[in-house]
Each structure stands twice: as structure tokens, then as C-alpha cells.
Motif scaffolding. Structure first.
Motif, mmCIF file in Angstrom:
data_model
loop_
_atom_site.group_PDB
_atom_site.id
_atom_site.type_symbol
_atom_site.label_atom_id
_atom_site.label_comp_id
_atom_site.label_asym_id
_atom_site.label_seq_id
_atom_site.Cartn_x
_atom_site.Cartn_y
_atom_site.Cartn_z
ATOM 1 N N ALA A 114 0.803 -1.184 -0.192
ATOM 2 C CA ALA A 114 -0.032 0.124 0.091
ATOM 3 C C ALA A 114 0.853 1.157 0.014
ATOM 4 N N ALA A 115 1.946 1.103 0.953
ATOM 5 C CA ALA A 115 2.922 2.347 1.053
ATOM 6 C C ALA A 115 3.607 2.616 -0.644
ATOM 7 N N ALA A 116 3.803 1.609 -0.988
ATOM 8 C CA ALA A 116 4.685 1.501 -2.436
ATOM 9 C C ALA A 116 3.769 2.096 -3.380
ATOM 10 N N ARG A 117 2.422 1.761 -3.666
ATOM 11 C CA ARG A 117 1.563 2.011 -4.297
ATOM 12 C C ARG A 117 1.253 3.535 -4.236
ATOM 13 N N ALA A 118 1.132 3.996 -2.967
ATOM 14 C CA ALA A 118 0.735 5.206 -2.639
ATOM 15 C C ALA A 118 2.023 5.988 -3.305
ATOM 16 N N ASP A 119 3.080 5.959 -3.052
ATOM 17 C CA ASP A 119 4.184 6.708 -3.628
ATOM 18 C C ASP A 119 4.321 6.694 -5.106
ATOM 19 N N GLU A 120 4.099 5.593 -5.782
ATOM 20 C CA GLU A 120 3.887 5.495 -7.059
ATOM 21 C C GLU A 120 2.789 6.558 -7.708
ATOM 22 N N LEU A 121 1.675 6.499 -7.170
ATOM 23 C CA LEU A 121 0.583 7.317 -7.321
ATOM 24 C C LEU A 121 0.735 8.857 -7.187
ATOM 25 N N LEU A 122 1.395 9.145 -6.220
ATOM 26 C CA LEU A 122 2.024 10.672 -5.911
ATOM 27 C C LEU A 122 2.738 10.947 -6.916
ATOM 28 N N ALA A 123 3.731 10.143 -7.386
ATOM 29 C CA ALA A 123 4.692 10.542 -8.444
ATOM 30 C C ALA A 123 4.049 10.688 -9.777
ATOM 31 N N GLN A 124 3.225 9.972 -10.166
ATOM 32 C CA GLN A 124 2.055 9.794 -11.331
ATOM 33 C C GLN A 124 1.376 11.128 -11.527
ATOM 34 N N PHE A 125 0.923 11.617 -10.459
ATOM 35 C CA PHE A 125 -0.265 12.869 -10.480
ATOM 36 C C PHE A 125 0.387 13.969 -9.904
ATOM 37 N N ASP A 126 1.941 13.841 -9.984
ATOM 38 C CA ASP A 126 2.527 15.168 -9.725
ATOM 39 C C ASP A 126 2.326 15.699 -8.214
ATOM 40 N N LEU A 127 2.232 14.951 -7.231
ATOM 41 C CA LEU A 127 2.040 15.289 -5.778
ATOM 42 C C LEU A 127 3.056 14.830 -5.120
ATOM 43 N N VAL A 128 4.021 14.541 -5.289
ATOM 44 C CA VAL A 128 5.242 14.232 -4.386
ATOM 45 C C VAL A 128 5.265 15.041 -3.308
ATOM 46 N N GLU A 129 5.413 16.380 -3.563
ATOM 47 C CA GLU A 129 5.746 17.382 -2.659
ATOM 48 C C GLU A 129 4.694 17.518 -1.713
ATOM 49 N N ALA A 130 3.512 17.570 -2.061
ATOM 50 C CA ALA A 130 2.358 17.812 -1.293
ATOM 51 C C ALA A 130 2.045 16.416 -0.279
ATOM 52 N N GLY A 131 2.562 15.525 -0.933
ATOM 53 C CA GLY A 131 2.189 14.111 -0.451
ATOM 54 C C GLY A 131 2.036 13.933 1.197
ATOM 55 N N SER A 132 2.991 14.649 1.885
ATOM 56 C CA SER A 132 2.984 14.613 3.438
ATOM 57 C C SER A 132 2.035 15.664 4.044
ATOM 58 N N ARG A 133 1.576 16.621 3.106
ATOM 59 C CA ARG A 133 0.913 17.492 3.776
ATOM 60 C C ARG A 133 -0.555 17.221 3.812
ATOM 61 N N ARG A 134 -1.336 17.690 4.996
ATOM 62 C CA ARG A 134 -2.611 17.340 4.927
ATOM 63 C C ARG A 134 -3.581 17.810 3.949
ATOM 64 N N VAL A 135 -4.704 17.246 3.434
ATOM 65 C CA VAL A 135 -5.286 17.222 2.268
ATOM 66 C C VAL A 135 -6.011 18.530 2.417
ATOM 67 N N GLY A 136 -6.323 19.040 3.692
ATOM 68 C CA GLY A 136 -7.031 20.260 3.993
ATOM 69 C C GLY A 136 -6.198 21.403 3.456
ATOM 70 N N THR A 137 -4.985 21.402 3.239
ATOM 71 C CA THR A 137 -4.364 22.414 2.593
ATOM 72 C C THR A 137 -4.117 22.373 1.206
ATOM 73 N N TYR A 138 -4.623 21.484 0.394
ATOM 74 C CA TYR A 138 -4.621 21.226 -0.978
ATOM 75 C C TYR A 138 -5.411 22.341 -1.642
ATOM 76 N N SER A 139 -5.217 22.673 -3.070
ATOM 77 C CA SER A 139 -5.911 23.489 -3.883
ATOM 78 C C SER A 139 -6.961 22.495 -4.563
ATOM 79 N N GLY A 140 -7.976 23.200 -5.128
ATOM 80 C CA GLY A 140 -8.876 22.379 -5.682
ATOM 81 C C GLY A 140 -8.425 21.326 -6.867
ATOM 82 N N GLY A 141 -7.524 21.727 -7.493
ATOM 83 C CA GLY A 141 -6.942 20.904 -8.614
ATOM 84 C C GLY A 141 -6.078 19.612 -7.869
ATOM 85 N N MET A 142 -5.382 19.933 -6.875
ATOM 86 C CA MET A 142 -4.718 18.758 -6.117
ATOM 87 C C MET A 142 -5.578 17.887 -5.513
ATOM 88 N N ARG A 143 -6.760 18.495 -4.938
ATOM 89 C CA ARG A 143 -7.739 17.521 -4.633
ATOM 90 C C ARG A 143 -8.104 16.356 -5.500
#
Lengths: 319, 258
Positions: A114-143
Motif C-alpha cells: 500500500a505504501a509503495a503504491r501510494a508513492d507511485e501514484l503521488l509521483a504519477q499525479f505530480d503530488l510528491v511534494e504535497a504528499g506529506s501535507r494534510r489534504v485540507g491545505t490542497y488546492s481544488g485541482g490537487m484534491r
């Protein structure tokens, strides 16, 4: 199995109290295609998606999704699909990575996978940097991107995207379109609802126009546009007298007459010869028409022709 | 594709993930956590130091009031479950879980488990502070176990009841209104003053509402006084509330997701 369509539905109906939301929907979606349900708010798009994703049972009618019967084989359907709804279905207090890991665990991946898949998907969707931040801080597009990533933990056979770009600003919408286009290359079947004509036009192989709980037309974008005359000659007239005279002369042939703006339109094939002949026919004295423009049919024209009204929004509506 | 088809349903595994989720959400929801931990202590201090001097219960007031505060704290803490459940129902995550074949029961179960854990922590805090300000229980080990068991039963029952309210409420704001109601319920009971000191018309309600036998039992267990049949009445209430809540949540869940 291989020949079986991804979605096959016949006669789906659904009422809430006295409100008939779906009045008989038939669908046939081939595997690997992108199918779009296009229509205004309240047309029954979300209800159709909720039925096809087993969240709501239809009052009548039947459907098979990914080869499994919706009612008898609910669990199998659920394991073959993913749903991205209009809301961001994620925990705001968890980080992006935590959300994906949780979804992975719910897909019965081991903790490590699950952890490995999460990392893959964060990379695929250009969210690596945001990955460790709470979703509450995300923009609409990032969500929306994270939401899409969450529905791809285990690649589904059929993806349901319910209005994936409603409420997004134009740039985020364009980014979502790129992401969805890339997904289509993986061969997954995508069932997309939208109220934006441009979105259906750009993404979908086939489009069904839905209005008042039923499908009013279906086909490729090109086929649908052929249902109305391919082109339109838009005329701006010199005065009210000219407008009234021409409107009377044309009768039923006059399209979209607007007396205040002194505009009306007629069907044409768009060729120079036909346009010239039309202008001579309608304005032999060459005093009535001030300006003209040739307009190529859009899905909006198709919608207007079939339902008598336009889809509500070309620009994002306030949700 | 193949691992999709082979993936076995795993309700217990799902419940584990959901317990973890709800616990993490609880810990990160700073305001609510602080409120649910601090409020019972504030209330206890308020009763002991501001009202306690004027209240004659025949014993040291802190000794009288601690069981009531513990129940108040449990009911308030449990009622926060309603807000969490309504949140899940309204923000779309419940639909996602269901479309992933995760049962609604495990999502609710996660919230109930987190609520129970949170309540036990706040109970320990209340007891700690109570001890500092002069509460001296005279309970045996068996009494303590009985008290903890009854408290757990009460928290479980109230948390499921809150989950049902959470399914019923249309907005998180409406759900949080329920916490107010539940916080008020222990007042017309023997929590803070003996029922005999209240007007007679309210005795019927105060003597027979669920909080009174729960508080009487806790008080008996902690102070080593006779409890009579209070624990059995309290337990019956807990089981009754739990069974009805589980049935109602099942029905409501079907209806809300029809």
C-alpha cells in the motif's frame, strides 16, 4: 467475456418520491472506450452513476458492469470499478500519502504494498511534494488529482468520473483533461459525466445527451453534430423592419431569431456558393443584411435542437 | 486484474483500518479533542469549587460528584461520534468506501472504537484531577473492574446511539446539536445533586432515566457502598440502547444510501 461490453444497461428508472429522476436509460459502453453522459444539472447524470456503481438500486431495469450483474453480483461489481464523485472523498485531516495508503489497505494490499503504491501514484499525479501535507491545505485541482489517484490504487476495469472538473478553474481543468487523456491510453473503460460540452467533445469516444432523465441522442461528437445541419449562417440585420420582413419571409427556416439584437440564422452547408445564393435569396435589394458569419455546429446546437434548451453551463457553475 | 478477482472480502481487516483512521482523525481534530478532554475537568472544578459549597450531599461533595462527571464526560464524548458520522455521510467518503466494498458497519465501528478510546483517556484524566482535589475512592479491585466494565458498556451504547443520530442528521451542525442534548441529560439525574432535593414532578423522570442507575452504580463501586440492583438496570439500559442503535443504524444506513 472479452467480447462483453463494459457497461450494458436497459430500462433503468429511478424516482425519489414523486420526482422521476430517470425515466428509462439504456446504455451500451464497449470495453476500453471513453463514454460521456452530457447534460444539464438535474438531468439524471449522478443518479445514473450511483446506480451503475451499486450505491443506489434502480426501481426497474437491469445492468451489467464489467460483466457482472449489478444486483446479483454487487460485490464483484464493486471490486471491478472505481468512483470519483463530485465531492473530494478524502480525509482532510490526513495527508495525501496517508489517504492513499488507507485506500490501499482497504483494497487489501499489504502495508508495504500500500505504501509503495501510494508513492507511485503521488509521483504519477505530480503530488510528491504535497504528499506529506494534510489534504485540507490542497488546492481544488490537487484534491481532484489525489481523488483520481485514490481510485486507481488497484487498476479498475471501469472508472466512473462524475463531473470530474466541475468547479475547477480553467487551468486545473486543462490539467485534469491531460490526466484523463493519459488514463485512456491504459485501456481502462471510462464513464464520464459532465455538463461541459467541450469536455465531452475532447475526452469521449461516444457521447450520450441526457435530459429529463432519459437519453435524447447518442453517438460520436461528429455524428451528433450532423444531426443538426452542419453549419449555420448568422445574420445581423439593418433594422427592425428588415428583421420583421425577413422573419416573416423565412417562417420556420429562421433559427434563433432575436428581435432586440436584430439577429437570426439559417441553415447552410457552409459552401461559398450556398452562402452567396442564400444572401441573394434573403436580401435581393442588398439593404436588409448588415453583417453575416458562418457558424459550425457545436454540441450545444445539437442539444438545443433536441431539447429546446441549452446545457446550463459552458463555464464552471457555482456548485 | 487477477488480484482484483482474488481479493477476499475482509470485514475485520477493514474494521482495523477504520479504527486506525477514526483514531487518527480524532487526535488531529485538535479543537474537538481539547474540548472533550478539558470540558469534563472544567465542569468538575466548577461543581466542586463554585456550587459544591452550597450543596449538601452528606459526604464530601467531590466524592459525590465524580461519578456524575465521569458519566457526563462519557456521554458528551460519545455524542461527538454523531458529528464524525455525519461528516462521512455528507462529504462523499462514505460513497467511496461503499463503492470499494467496505461495509458501512466497519466505518461506523471505527468511529465507535475511536470514541471509546477517547473517552477512556478523558475518564482517566478526570479521575487523576479528582484525586488531586481530594477524591478518595475506596473501591476494591473487583469494584474497579465492575466500574470500568459498566463504563465501557455505557460508552459503547452511547457511541452507537450517536452514530445513529449521525446518520439521521443532514448536516454536521445539526449533529453537533445532539451533543448539547446529551450533555443536558445527566443534569436531571443523581449526577450532581440527590434526586430527593428536586421538585417531586421530576422524580419520576430522574429516577428512571438511564443515567441515574449508571451513576448510582459507579458511585457504589467507587465508594464501596451498596449498589442494590442499579448495575443490572444500568446494564439493561446499555444493552437495550446498543441493540436498538445497531438495528436503527442498519435501517438508516440502508435508507440514506438507497
Amino acid at each position: 467475456m472479452p467480447g462483453e461490453p463494459a457497461i450494458e444497461a436497459t430500462g433503468l428508472t429511478k424516482s425519489y418520491g414523486s420526482v422521476r429522476v430517470l425515466t428509462g436509460v439504456d446504455l451500451h459502453v464497449p470495453r476500453g472506450s471513453v463514454f460521456s453522459l452530457l447534460g444539464p444539472n438535474g438531468a439524471g447524470k449522478t443518479t445514473t452513476v450511483r446506480i451503475l456503481t451499486t450505491l443506489t438500486s434502480p426501481d426497474s431495469g437491469s445492468a451489467r458492469v464489467a460483466g457482472h450483474d449489478l444486483v446479483r453480483d454487487r460485490a464483484r461489481v464493486r471490486r471491478s470499478i472505481s468512483l470519483t464523485g463530485q465531492d473530494t472523498a478524502l480525509d482532510e485531516l490526513l495527508s495525501g500519502a496517508e489517504n492513499l495508503r488507507m485506500m490501499g489497505r482497504l483494497c487489501r494490499l499489504s502495508r508495504g504494498k500500500a505504501a509503495a503504491r501510494a508513492d507511485e501514484l503521488l509521483a504519477q499525479f505530480d503530488l510528491v511534494e504535497a504528499g506529506s501535507r494534510r489534504v485540507g491545505t490542497y488546492s481544488g485541482g490537487m484534491r481532484r488529482r489525489l481523488d483520481l489517484a485514490a481510485s486507481l490504487i488497484v487498476p479498475p476495469a471501469v472508472m466512473f468520473l462524475d463531473e470530474p472538473t466541475t468547479g475547477l478553474d480553467p487551468r486545473s481543468r486543462a490539467a485534469m483533461w491531460t490526466v484523463i487523456t493519459e488514463l485512456t491510453r491504459s485501456g481502462v473503460t471510462i464513464f464520464l459525466t459532465t455538463q461541459y460540452l467541450e469536455e465531452a467533445d475532447r475526452l469521449a469516444d461516444r457521447i450520450a445527451l441526457v435530459d429529463g432523465g432519459r437519453i435524447v441522442a447518442e453517438g460520436t461528437a461528429a455524428q451528433l453534430k450532423q444531426q443538426v445541419s452542419g453549419h449555420r449562417l448568422d445574420l445581423t440585420l439593418t433594422g427592425v423592419a428588415a428583421f420583421d420582413g425577413l422573419a416573416a419571409f423565412l417562417g420556420d427556416r429562421a433559427l434563433l431569431p432575436d428581435r432586440d439584437r436584430l439577429t437570426l440564422s439559417v441553415a447552410t452547408d457552409g459552401s461559398a456558393g450556398h452562402v452567396r445564393a442564400l444572401l441573394d435569396e434573403l436580401d435581393p435589394a442588398r439593404t436588409a443584411v448588415a453583417r453575416f458569419a458562418v457558424h459550425t455546429a457545436t454540441l450545444d446546437d445539437v442539444f438545443l435542437a433536441l431539447t429546446g434548451h441549452t446545457t446550463t453551463a459552458k463555464e464552471p457553475a457555482v456548485v | 486484474m487477477s488480484d482484483l478477482a482474488l481479493r477476499p472480502a475482509s470485514p475485520l481487516g477493514d474494521l482495523g483500518v477504520m479504527v486506525r483512521r477514526a483514531t487518527t482523525l480524532t487526535i488531529r481534530n485538535g479543537d474537538a479533542l481539547l474540548t472533550s478532554l478539558a470540558l469534563p475537568i472544567m465542569l468538575m472544578l466548577l461543581f466542586v469549587y463554585l456550587f459544591g459549597g452550597a450543596i449538601n450531599t452528606g459526604t464530601e461533595y467531590v466524592t459525590y460528584v465524580v461519578p456524575g462527571v465521569i458519566m457526563l464526560c462519557a456521554s458528551f464524548g460519545a455524542s461527538l461520534t454523531a458529528v464524525a458520522v455525519t461528516n462521512d455521510m455528507t462529504n462523499g467518503i462514505m460513497d467511496r468506501f461503499r463503492s470499494m466494498d467496505v461495509s458501512g458497519a466497519s466505518v461506523l465501528g471505527g468511529h465507535v472504537a475511536a470514541s471509546t478510546a477517547r473517552n477512556l483517556v478523558s475518564t482517566v484524566l478526570v479521575l487523576g484531577v479528582a484525586f488531586l482535589i481530594g477524591f478518595r475512592p475506596s473501591a476494591s479491585v473487583v469494584d474497579w473492574l465492575a466500574a470500568v466494565g459498566l463504563l465501557l458498556a455505557a460508552i459503547l451504547a452511547l457511541s452507537w446511539a450517536s452514530a445513529a443520530v449521525g446518520l439521521l442528521a443532514k448536516t454536521p451542525e445539526a449533529a453537533s446539536g445532539f451533543t448539547f442534548f446529551v450533555m443536558f441529560l445527566p443534569y436531571p439525574s443523581s449526577a450532581f445533586v440527590p434526586v430527593e432535593t428536586m421538585p417531586t414532578w421530576i422524580h419520576g423522570f430522574a429516577d428512571n432515566q438511564p443515567f441515574t442507575p449508571m451513576i448510582e452504580s459507579l458511585r457504589g463501586f467507587l465508594l464501596g457502598t451498596p449498589v442494590g440492583n442499579s448495575p443490572w438496570i444500568a446494564l439493561a439500559w446499555c444493552v437495550g440502547i446498543l441493540v436498538v442503535s445497531v438495528l436503527v443504524t442498519g435501517r438508516l444506513f440502508k435508507r440514506r444510501t438507497a
